[in-house]
Design an enzyme around this catalytic site. Structure first.
Site, PDB file in Angstrom:
ATOM      1  N   ARG A 248       0.843  -1.199   0.000  1.00 56.07           N
ATOM      2  CA  ARG A 248       0.000   0.000   0.000  1.00 56.07           C
ATOM      3  C   ARG A 248       0.874   1.243   0.000  1.00 56.07           C
ATOM      4  NH1 ARG A 248      -4.687   0.762  -1.739  1.00 56.07           N
ATOM      5  NH2 ARG A 248      -5.601  -0.906  -0.482  1.00 56.07           N
TER       6      ARG A 248
ATOM      7  N   ARG B 134       1.038  -6.595  -9.791  1.00 60.95           N
ATOM      8  CA  ARG B 134       1.506  -5.976  -8.536  1.00 60.95           C
ATOM      9  C   ARG B 134       1.639  -6.990  -7.411  1.00 60.95           C
ATOM     10  NH1 ARG B 134      -3.343  -2.546  -5.551  1.00 60.95           N
ATOM     11  NH2 ARG B 134      -5.006  -4.043  -5.887  1.00 60.95           N
TER      12      ARG B 134
ATOM     13  N   HIS C 190       0.478   3.383 -10.516  1.00 61.42           N
ATOM     14  CA  HIS C 190      -0.479   3.901  -9.529  1.00 61.42           C
ATOM     15  C   HIS C 190       0.298   4.686  -8.457  1.00 61.42           C
ATOM     16  CE1 HIS C 190      -3.578   3.813  -6.456  1.00 61.42           C
ATOM     17  NE2 HIS C 190      -4.334   2.946  -7.085  1.00 61.42           N
TER      18      HIS C 190
ATOM     19  N   ASP D 141     -12.194   9.948  -6.687  1.00 66.07           N
ATOM     20  CA  ASP D 141     -11.797   8.773  -7.474  1.00 66.07           C
ATOM     21  C   ASP D 141     -12.207   9.040  -8.925  1.00 66.07           C
ATOM     22  OD1 ASP D 141     -11.023   6.306  -8.342  1.00 66.07           O
ATOM     23  OD2 ASP D 141     -12.256   5.151  -6.933  1.00 66.07           O
TER      24      ASP D 141
ATOM     25  N   GLU E 294      -2.155   8.827 -11.137  1.00 66.33           N
ATOM     26  CA  GLU E 294      -1.772   7.562 -11.764  1.00 66.33           C
ATOM     27  C   GLU E 294      -1.684   7.722 -13.276  1.00 66.33           C
ATOM     28  OE1 GLU E 294      -4.628   4.677 -10.259  1.00 66.33           O
ATOM     29  OE2 GLU E 294      -4.919   5.939  -8.504  1.00 66.33           O
TER      30      GLU E 294
END
Ligand code: BG6
Length: 293
Positions: free
Chosen positions: A65, A91, A161, A205, A264
């Site tokens: 994270r 990832r 990201h 978002d 991102e």
């Protein structure tokens, strides 16, 4: 792999996961082989430009994270398979360390990933070769190269990201995306045009589509600005979970959301890349730091 320059070392990092440490002439950095995941970039004399959660897990097969998770070959939920892991398998997979070179002020480290029986058995059964090149220098650059090794066309989504560390997201703003069209993932799925700089007053978002623009994150509480420039990318995603979503995520500290912001670099949704057999695609994110003008 050829031998590594002295300034590049591999040792167990958190959770015992293999970690590449780079101590270059202009900056230092760290990359985990799990995900070819950049977790740190510190230009000389500066604190970390990337944000990592103190609550991040460090386990094989799990995403970290913070830093720069590499989303591939899909972004977000898989379109057809709800059980497939969010943001693709790249990832969560250990990449191979291919080599590292010094080039003036820059240190370049290369990682590779290709399909395996495990990836082909999942939601994306295709053959591919991917290379991730991380350049640690006065700028941080991350390049993802993907080649379709299948015998039919494949469509890929991808994103670098990037989690940026900011003094206080409520004071920050992002310029450069004015007029760009975006889908607000928290509202109706229709395109909206960005009106002025982006400011942060709630969970955010947004997927900006069809834009190759450079974004500038102005961070007045730290008197600095972070540039996110890119090539080979038509999408930019801007994300902050705000308080409630952060509290609901086990790998995100409840109060940490004020100190981060994701900008991102990607090709997602309608910007996904179609590759013919043997065809390749390259996408790069360039992150730079400057005093706030
Ligand atoms: C962003 C998405 O890119 O990543 C968000 O737009 C998502 O919808 C966020 O919540 C974090 O995703 P994850 O899978 O790392 O929790």
């Amino acid at each position: 792999m050829s031998s590594l320059p002295q300034s590049v070392t591999v040792s167990p990092g958190r959770g015992g996961l293999p970690r590449v440490r780079v101590a270059g002439p202009a900056a230092s950095g760290e990359i985990y082989l799990n995900g070819a995941h950049v977790t740190s970039w510190r230009p000389d004399g500066q604190g970390d430009v990337l944000w990592m959660s103190a609550a991040s897990g460090y386990s094989p097969g799990q995403p970290l994270r913070g830093g720069i998770p590499l989303c591939f070959p899909w972004f977000g939920a898989h379109a057809a398979d709800p059980a497939a892991p969010a943001h693709g398998f790249a990832r969560r997979t250990a990449w191979d360390l291919l080599g590292a070179e010094e080039d003036g002020d820059d240190m370049r480290v290369r990682f590779g990933l290709h399909d395996s029986a495990a990836t082909r058995a999942g939601a994306w059964p295709h053959r591919f070769e991917a290379t991730c090149t991380v350049t640690i220098g006065p700028w941080l650059s991350v390049t993802l190269d993907v080649v379709n090794r299948d015998d039919r066309d494949v469509v890929v989504e991808e994103a670098l990201h990037t989690y940026l560390s900011v003094g206080d997201v409520r004071e920050a703003r992002v310029t450069g995306l004015e007029g760009a069209w975006y889908i607000d993932k928290l509202a109706a799925p229709e395109l909206v045009a960005q009106d002025g700089p982006i400011r942060f007053t709630a969970e955010t978002d947004r997927v900006y589509l069809g834009t190759r623009a450079t974004a500038l994150v102005e961070d007045p509480s730290r008197a600095r600005a972070v540039t996110v420039a890119k090539s080979g990318s038509a999408s930019t995603v801007v994300w902050n979970p705000w308080a409630a979503k952060a509290a609901a995520m086990p790998d995100f500290g409840d109060d940490e959301w004020t100190g981060m912001l994701c900008v991102e670099t990607g090709n997602v949704g309608v910007d996904a890349v179609r590759l013919a057999p043997g065809e390749g695609h390259q996408m790069t994110a360039h992150v730079g730091l400057a005093p706030l003008a």
